[in-house]
Design an enzyme around this catalytic site. Structure first.
Site, short mmCIF file in Angstrom:
data_model
loop_
_atom_site.label_atom_id
_atom_site.label_comp_id
_atom_site.label_asym_id
_atom_site.label_seq_id
_atom_site.Cartn_x
_atom_site.Cartn_y
_atom_site.Cartn_z
CG HIS A 180 -3.27 -35.01 57.78
ND1 HIS A 180 -4.06 -34.34 58.68
CD2 HIS A 180 -2.00 -34.87 58.22
CE1 HIS A 180 -3.28 -33.80 59.61
NE2 HIS A 180 -2.02 -34.11 59.36
CB ALA A 234 19.93 -48.75 56.24
CE LYS A 238 7.89 -54.36 45.98
NZ LYS A 238 8.13 -54.10 44.61
#
Length: 181
Positions: free
Chosen positions: A110, A152, A172
């Protein structure tokens, strides 16, 4: 979107909402309860609802899919149980890519800077030979390059380069992914 103010009405058309209700019924009665090895059956159901599904695709029965018509699944890709494909916008998963359990691929957000916080959808493109490990979160508009690995529980807010191992919050690139024969 049909409504700029999410506080006063639905963001999607009546047709879209009805299609999602029908999909939810089919999902609960035919998709979710199907035995694990019935990947062809689930691929058939997804195609019936407009998904583009390649050959040899493995979508497991407890994958949460918001709108199948916004999915494109490449040959031999796999999506594990409890993954969420929040396909308010397009999601493309490349050939031989794996989406592990609990991964959230989310195309909607949003605009909180505008009155009414209107819904924004941005496509997510996951390249070929990608592995997204357990419980990672992929933000709207992200592209994962071919061969990259997402660790993960990573939170991916930007595009990730091809053939890199990437992890963290925010995610990253950490090192080059090299395949051993």
């Amino acid at each position: 979107m049909i409504n700029e103010d999410t506080f006063t009405g639905a963001s999607f058309s009546l047709r879209n909402r009805i299609a999602r209700v029908i999909w939810a019924i089919v999902y609960q009665l035919l998709f979710e309860i199907s035995p694990r090895p019935m990947h062809g059956w689930r691929s058939f159901l997804l195609r019936c609802f407009g998904a583009k599904v390649g050959k040899g695709v493995h979508v497991y029965p407890r994958v949460n899919i918001w709108a199948p018509w916004n999915l494109e699944l490449g040959d031999k890709c796999g999506v594990a149980n409890t993954a969420i494909l929040y396909s308010q916008g397009k999601i493309k998963i490349g050939k031989r890519s794996v989406i592990s359990q609990g991964v959230n691929v989310c195309t909607g957000t949003h605009d909180y800077t505008r009155k009414g916080s209107p819904l924004i959808t941005k496509p997510i493109i996951i390249g070929d030979n990608v592995w997204v490990a357990a419980e990672a979160f992929i933000h709207p508009g992200v592209e994962l390059g071919d061969g990259c690995v997402i660790g993960a529980r990573a939170v991916v807010v930007n595009d990730m380069p091809a053939w890199m191992v990437c992890a963290g919050h925010p995610c990253k690139p950490l090192k080059k992914r090299e395949l051993i024969d």
